[in-house]
Structure formats: C-alpha cells, structure tokens
Design a protein around this motif. Structure first.
Motif, PDB file in Angstrom:
ATOM      1  N   ARG A  55       0.827  -1.225   0.000  1.00 37.65           N
ATOM      2  CA  ARG A  55       0.000   0.000   0.000  1.00 37.65           C
ATOM      3  C   ARG A  55       0.854   1.266   0.000  1.00 37.65           C
ATOM      4  N   LEU A  56       1.837   1.278  -0.869  1.00 35.86           N
ATOM      5  CA  LEU A  56       2.697   2.456  -0.949  1.00 35.86           C
ATOM      6  C   LEU A  56       2.503   3.126  -2.300  1.00 35.86           C
ATOM      7  N   HIS A  57       2.222   4.415  -2.270  1.00 36.09           N
ATOM      8  CA  HIS A  57       2.213   5.197  -3.503  1.00 36.09           C
ATOM      9  C   HIS A  57       2.772   6.557  -3.108  1.00 36.09           C
ATOM     10  N   ALA A  58       4.002   6.808  -3.488  1.00 36.49           N
ATOM     11  CA  ALA A  58       4.628   8.047  -3.006  1.00 36.49           C
ATOM     12  C   ALA A  58       5.693   8.517  -3.976  1.00 36.49           C
ATOM     13  N   GLU A  59       6.005   9.793  -3.880  1.00 30.69           N
ATOM     14  CA  GLU A  59       7.067  10.352  -4.710  1.00 30.69           C
ATOM     15  C   GLU A  59       8.396  10.072  -3.997  1.00 30.69           C
ATOM     16  N   HIS A  60       9.383   9.726  -4.788  1.00 27.68           N
ATOM     17  CA  HIS A  60      10.670   9.286  -4.244  1.00 27.68           C
ATOM     18  C   HIS A  60      11.243  10.230  -3.183  1.00 27.68           C
ATOM     19  N   SER A  61      11.206  11.541  -3.461  1.00 27.20           N
ATOM     20  CA  SER A  61      11.846  12.484  -2.535  1.00 27.20           C
ATOM     21  C   SER A  61      11.099  12.568  -1.202  1.00 27.20           C
ATOM     22  N   ARG A  62       9.869  12.025  -1.161  1.00 28.01           N
ATOM     23  CA  ARG A  62       9.101  12.076   0.094  1.00 28.01           C
ATOM     24  C   ARG A  62       9.286  10.818   0.947  1.00 28.01           C
ATOM     25  N   LEU A  63       9.999   9.831   0.410  1.00 23.82           N
ATOM     26  CA  LEU A  63      10.213   8.597   1.182  1.00 23.82           C
ATOM     27  C   LEU A  63      11.247   8.853   2.276  1.00 23.82           C
ATOM     28  N   ALA A  64      11.095   8.159   3.394  1.00 19.92           N
ATOM     29  CA  ALA A  64      12.046   8.338   4.504  1.00 19.92           C
ATOM     30  C   ALA A  64      13.447   7.934   4.043  1.00 19.92           C
ATOM     31  N   LEU A  65      14.463   8.521   4.672  1.00 21.42           N
ATOM     32  CA  LEU A  65      15.846   8.259   4.265  1.00 21.42           C
ATOM     33  C   LEU A  65      16.226   6.785   4.397  1.00 21.42           C
ATOM     34  N   ASP A  66      15.615   6.113   5.391  1.00 25.71           N
ATOM     35  CA  ASP A  66      15.957   4.691   5.579  1.00 25.71           C
ATOM     36  C   ASP A  66      14.960   3.766   4.877  1.00 25.71           C
ATOM     37  N   ASP A  67      14.149   4.320   3.956  1.00 26.30           N
ATOM     38  CA  ASP A  67      13.217   3.476   3.219  1.00 26.30           C
ATOM     39  C   ASP A  67      13.988   2.704   2.147  1.00 26.30           C
ATOM     40  N   ALA A  68      13.788   1.377   2.132  1.00 30.58           N
ATOM     41  CA  ALA A  68      14.585   0.545   1.234  1.00 30.58           C
ATOM     42  C   ALA A  68      14.299   0.857  -0.239  1.00 30.58           C
ATOM     43  N   LEU A  69      13.019   1.056  -0.588  1.00 32.79           N
ATOM     44  CA  LEU A  69      12.703   1.347  -1.992  1.00 32.79           C
ATOM     45  C   LEU A  69      13.315   2.677  -2.410  1.00 32.79           C
ATOM     46  N   GLY A  70      13.224   3.648  -1.505  1.00 28.38           N
ATOM     47  CA  GLY A  70      13.819   4.957  -1.789  1.00 28.38           C
ATOM     48  C   GLY A  70      15.318   4.829  -1.978  1.00 28.38           C
ATOM     49  N   ALA A  71      15.931   3.988  -1.152  1.00 29.00           N
ATOM     50  CA  ALA A  71      17.387   3.817  -1.231  1.00 29.00           C
ATOM     51  C   ALA A  71      17.788   3.171  -2.559  1.00 29.00           C
ATOM     52  N   VAL A  72      17.002   2.186  -3.025  1.00 32.70           N
ATOM     53  CA  VAL A  72      17.348   1.533  -4.308  1.00 32.70           C
ATOM     54  C   VAL A  72      17.380   2.583  -5.422  1.00 32.70           C
ATOM     55  N   ILE A  73      16.340   3.407  -5.429  1.00 31.99           N
ATOM     56  CA  ILE A  73      16.230   4.400  -6.510  1.00 31.99           C
ATOM     57  C   ILE A  73      17.402   5.395  -6.431  1.00 31.99           C
TER      58      ILE A  73
END
Ligand code: PMV
Length: 330
Positions: A55-73
């Motif tokens: 249930r995630l739908h978010a813009e990359h820059s809004r993901l937490a710094l320790d979010d794994a999906l954000g980190a991959v990108i």
C-alpha cells in the motif's frame, strides 16, 4: 516506453546465520515466486513509486531516508550519474548517455513494484524487489547495470533490511542460479550434477531477519566458544553438501539437513511452528528437513523424491503450513 525486470525468490539450503560469521552457505533461486518492477515515463514530475502489495504510492523524494525502496532508486540514480531534476546544480562534465538519462528522469517516471514472494519469510523478498528495480530502472535510463553492479547495489539495500547481512540473498537473487557462498569472496556457482526436489513450507509467521540475526549476535556475545563451534559445524555441513550436489548424490543431503536443523535449534532460531512442519515432513517420508533463512517463523524446507512430493505437501498443509511450494533444484 516501459522497462520491465523480474527477480526470483530464494531459499538457503545450508549455512544460514553461520554465513554472517564467515562460514560457507548454499542457496538456490526459487523461480515459482518473483518480484517484478515496471518503469514507465510519466507526465507527472518526479519519480513515483507504486507498490500496491505494501500500500505504498509516493514520490521518491518524500520517502524516509531509511526506506529501502527509496534507497534503491537513489543508488541507481547515483550509479548511472543521473538524479532527479530538482537536485541538479550543475550538469557540466556529463556523458551523452547521462544527459539522455537525465532527460528521461526530469520528465517524470512511474515505478510499479509487485511481488508474489511473501514478506519476512526467508524467501528473499527484499533482495528480489531491489534487484528487479535496479535492472528495470537502469535499463529505462539507458544504462543497464551489469550483474556485478546489480549485486553491489542490492547489497547496500540489504544493509537497511538486515543490519549486518552476509550478502547471500542479493547474490543468489542477482545471479538466479544455485550458489556456494562465503561472505566477501567471489561468487561460486554450484554445479548441480543431478536435479533434486525441495518442498518449501511456510509457517505463515512473519519473522524479520534483522531480529533473528540480532538474537544470534546476542548469544554469540554471551558464549562465543559455543556459538562459533555451531557455526563451524554448519559450515562443514555446507561443504559436504556441496560435494554431494556436485558429485550427483543429492540423496545424501537429507541427513545433512537434519544435522543443520539441530545446530540451528541450538543457535535459538527455530520455533514450535517450524519444528512441527519439520517433524510432519519427516513423518511423511522426507529424508531431511530444516528451517531456511532467518528462522523463528517463515519457511522450512524438506528434501523429497519426485514421487513422494504430493504426500509431503499434504502432510505440511495438515500440520498447519499456510503455503507450500515444490521446486526442482537444477
Ligand atoms: O531470512 P533470510 O532469507 O533473509 O535469510 C537471511 C540469512 C541469514 O544468514 C540469517 C542472514 C544473512 O545475512 O546471511
């Protein structure tokens, strides 16, 4: 334009936990389950991540710094020398393909992630999601990462999932083949001389690897001598198992799996539910069975002949397994 990549699940046949302490381990991909990433251009600015399973739908820059999906990108952007338009201060010194990639990214991207691999169950879902995104995104940016780079980035992300990962998950998922693995050493593919059947039973109990790895570390700090002895036994079992697989004697793996389960129980990572499934599969004719992965829940595996597989599958469901997968290792 759309770019797609898929990555398999995995199981550890021998050596989980001990592998974190430098012992060898064996792992194989499970192609029946997989993570998929689809990257497409979008009219909306920014890099949008859509992961309906969580249930995630978010813009990359809004993901937490320790979010794994954000980190991959972020890591793929860093590797390919591209980054979202808003963070560009100077674009001098860019190669033509970096300029191209930046053009793609500055228009906006949508990354859709789906997975049939259960979360926190020892089947490598985190690594598979990372590998699928790294491949699809780098390809979409016109700079597809080679396996070594995919593996390197996925390992960085595993650190967010696991704390102190050995690197076995990202390696087997990246290469999609059976591996013999020692932390920090070049990967060795396993030569499977004779295929064999493994049955995977899911307790349905999510058990984050980070916690079981931390639990083992605590025990190790309390009694290094005993724990290192157990790690050593697990490592030797992995060595013998490798010989059995490469020399065409997979039937010998059963006894080794039982011994590995005994050692893992002494490390404190089995659970009543895992024990129940292990017992049930042995009673139904499996010559060997053990937990697989972090333990304390998640999945167990049993060695079976092809003919006896349905009996073991039935026995596992009867003993409470929430899902069962039959996979041939080849
Ligand atoms: O629970 P999994 O499948 O992610 O297994 C991790 C394997 C461990 O040896 C417990 C940890 C590691 O990093 O190797």
């Amino acid at each position: 334009m759309m770019s797609h990549a898929s990555a398999p699940g995995k199981i550890i046949l021998f050596g989980e936990h001990a592998v974190v302490y430098g012992q060898p381990a064996l792992a194989v991909p499970v192609h029946q389950v997989h993570a998929d990433a689809e990257v497409s251009d979008s009219d909306r600015a920014g890099i949008w991540v859509d992961a309906p399973d969580i249930r995630l739908h978010a813009e990359h820059s809004r993901l937490a710094l320790d979010d794994a999906l954000g980190a991959v990108i972020s890591l793929v952007c860093a590797e390919t020398g591209t980054c979202p338009a808003e963070t560009i201060s100077s674009s001098s010194g860019e190669t033509a393909s970096q300029k191209d990639a930046r053009r793609v990214i500055s228009k906006g991207l949508e990354i859709k992630v789906t997975s049939s691999i259960p979360l926190a169950s020892g089947l490598g879902s985190g690594a598979a999601v990372s590998v699928a995104i790294i491949r699809a995104l780098s390809a979409h940016l016109g700079q597809p990462c080679d396996d070594e780079t995919v593996n390197k980035i996925a390992y960085e992300v595993e650190k967010i999932h696991h704390g102190t990962p050995s690197g076995i998950d990202n390696t087997v998922v990246t290469y999609g083949k059976p591996i013999f693995f020692i932390k920090g050493q070049p990967i060795e593919l396993l030569d499977v001389a004779k295929p064999f059947t493994i049955i995977i039973g899911d307790t349905g109990i999510p058990a984050p690897t980070k916690e079981s790895v931390a639990g083992v570390r605590k025990r190790w700090e309390q009694d290094k001598r005993k724990m290192e002895m157990l790690f050593g036994v697990a490592g030797s079992l992995a060595e013998v198992a490798r010989q059995s697989i490469e020399k065409g004697h997979p039937e010998r793996l059963g006894a080794l799996m039982n011994e590995n389960q005994r050692v893992l129980t002494e490390m404190g990572v089995s659970s009543p539910e895992l024990d129940k499934l292990v017992e049930a599969s042995r009673k139904a004719g499996a010559t060997g069975a053990k937990l697989s992965g972090g333990g304390r829940g998640g999945n167990m595996i049993a060695l079976s002949t092809k003919e006896n597989a349905p009996t073991i599958v039935e026995a596992l469901y009867a003993a409470g397994a929430k899902n069962v997968i039959v996979t041939d290792v080849r």
